[in-house]
Design a protein around this motif. Structure first.
Motif, PDB file in Angstrom:
ATOM      1  N   ARG A 188       0.850  -1.198   0.000  1.00 39.72           N
ATOM      2  CA  ARG A 188       0.000   0.000   0.000  1.00 39.72           C
ATOM      3  C   ARG A 188       0.883   1.244   0.000  1.00 39.72           C
ATOM      4  N   PHE A 189       0.399   2.240  -0.725  1.00 45.75           N
ATOM      5  CA  PHE A 189       1.122   3.507  -0.780  1.00 45.75           C
ATOM      6  C   PHE A 189       0.680   4.369   0.395  1.00 45.75           C
ATOM      7  N   GLU A 190       1.568   4.508   1.389  1.00 45.15           N
ATOM      8  CA  GLU A 190       1.316   5.332   2.576  1.00 45.15           C
ATOM      9  C   GLU A 190       2.598   6.107   2.891  1.00 45.15           C
ATOM     10  N   PRO A 191       2.871   7.156   2.134  1.00 48.19           N
ATOM     11  CA  PRO A 191       4.147   7.868   2.313  1.00 48.19           C
ATOM     12  C   PRO A 191       4.305   8.513   3.688  1.00 48.19           C
ATOM     13  N   ASN A 192       3.209   8.777   4.393  1.00 43.03           N
ATOM     14  CA  ASN A 192       3.309   9.400   5.715  1.00 43.03           C
ATOM     15  C   ASN A 192       3.487   8.383   6.841  1.00 43.03           C
ATOM     16  N   ASN A 193       3.424   7.109   6.515  1.00 39.53           N
ATOM     17  CA  ASN A 193       3.617   6.071   7.529  1.00 39.53           C
ATOM     18  C   ASN A 193       5.099   6.031   7.911  1.00 39.53           C
ATOM     19  N   PRO A 194       5.416   6.027   9.218  1.00 46.66           N
ATOM     20  CA  PRO A 194       6.828   6.024   9.621  1.00 46.66           C
ATOM     21  C   PRO A 194       7.591   4.781   9.157  1.00 46.66           C
TER      22      PRO A 194
ATOM     23  N   GLN B  18      11.512   3.866   0.904  1.00 50.21           N
ATOM     24  CA  GLN B  18      11.900   5.075   0.184  1.00 50.21           C
ATOM     25  C   GLN B  18      10.893   5.473  -0.893  1.00 50.21           C
ATOM     26  N   GLU B  19      10.155   4.477  -1.413  1.00 54.84           N
ATOM     27  CA  GLU B  19       9.140   4.779  -2.433  1.00 54.84           C
ATOM     28  C   GLU B  19       7.795   5.147  -1.802  1.00 54.84           C
ATOM     29  N   GLY B  20       7.677   5.057  -0.478  1.00 53.36           N
ATOM     30  CA  GLY B  20       6.440   5.417   0.215  1.00 53.36           C
ATOM     31  C   GLY B  20       5.486   4.253   0.434  1.00 53.36           C
ATOM     32  N   TYR B  21       5.954   3.022   0.233  1.00 50.50           N
ATOM     33  CA  TYR B  21       5.098   1.849   0.386  1.00 50.50           C
ATOM     34  C   TYR B  21       5.334   1.148   1.719  1.00 50.50           C
ATOM     35  N   VAL B  22       4.257   0.592   2.238  1.00 49.59           N
ATOM     36  CA  VAL B  22       4.316  -0.300   3.400  1.00 49.59           C
ATOM     37  C   VAL B  22       3.661  -1.610   2.989  1.00 49.59           C
ATOM     38  N   TYR B  23       3.882  -2.636   3.777  1.00 48.91           N
ATOM     39  CA  TYR B  23       3.368  -3.961   3.440  1.00 48.91           C
ATOM     40  C   TYR B  23       2.525  -4.505   4.590  1.00 48.91           C
ATOM     41  N   TYR B  24       1.318  -4.921   4.241  1.00 51.37           N
ATOM     42  CA  TYR B  24       0.388  -5.508   5.200  1.00 51.37           C
ATOM     43  C   TYR B  24       0.343  -7.020   4.979  1.00 51.37           C
TER      44      TYR B  24
END
Length: 144
Positions: A85-91, A95-101
């Protein structure tokens, strides 16, 4: 089949369903756990059950009746892919703004939880019925 066989079978089923409920609880608790890369994402757990056949001798003519218990063979990790998921504000964003669920399907887990709960309750009823039958047998001797 003796009463102890019935207790053993129902007990093994209740143990298996307890493991199943524990894995469901773990999967639901971690369904929203975020990670910075897909390899670190939580992997859902699934129990693997196996049937173990036993034989018990019952009567004087040595009639043999098979019974089967359930055993937990293993608890394996799901092969489902982590959801990007693209969540650039997630700590934890890369570097591309992605996190993984985790690839945990909450609806499937809830259905699995309900199924495990019903199976557990059914085995509790089996034990209650066996107890009632044993008490009935004991009452037969009270009339003398």
């Amino acid at each position: 089949m003796s009463f102890t066989d019935i207790y053993s079978i129902a007990g093994s089923a209740m143990t298996a369903q307890t493991v199943r409920l524990n894995t469901v609880a773990s999967n639901l608790a971690n369904a929203d756990a975020v990670s910075a890369n897909p390899d670190d994402a939580y992997k859902a757990l699934k129990p693997v059950f196996a049937t173990v056949y036993n034989q018990s001798q019952l009567s004087a003519d040595q009639a043999v009746y098979p019974n089967a218990e359930v055993r937990i063979v293993d608890v394996v990790q799901s092969q489902a892919q982590a959801e990007q998921r693209f969540e650039p504000n997630n700590p934890l964003a890369n570097q591309e703004g992605y996190v993984y669920y985790p690839g945990v399907d909450v609806v499937t887990e809830m259905a699995d939880m309900m199924s495990a709960t019903r199976s557990f309750e059914s085995n509790v009823e089996v034990l209650a019925n066996v107890k009632s039958m044993q008490q009935g047998l004991l009452r037969l001797g009270e009339g003398r």
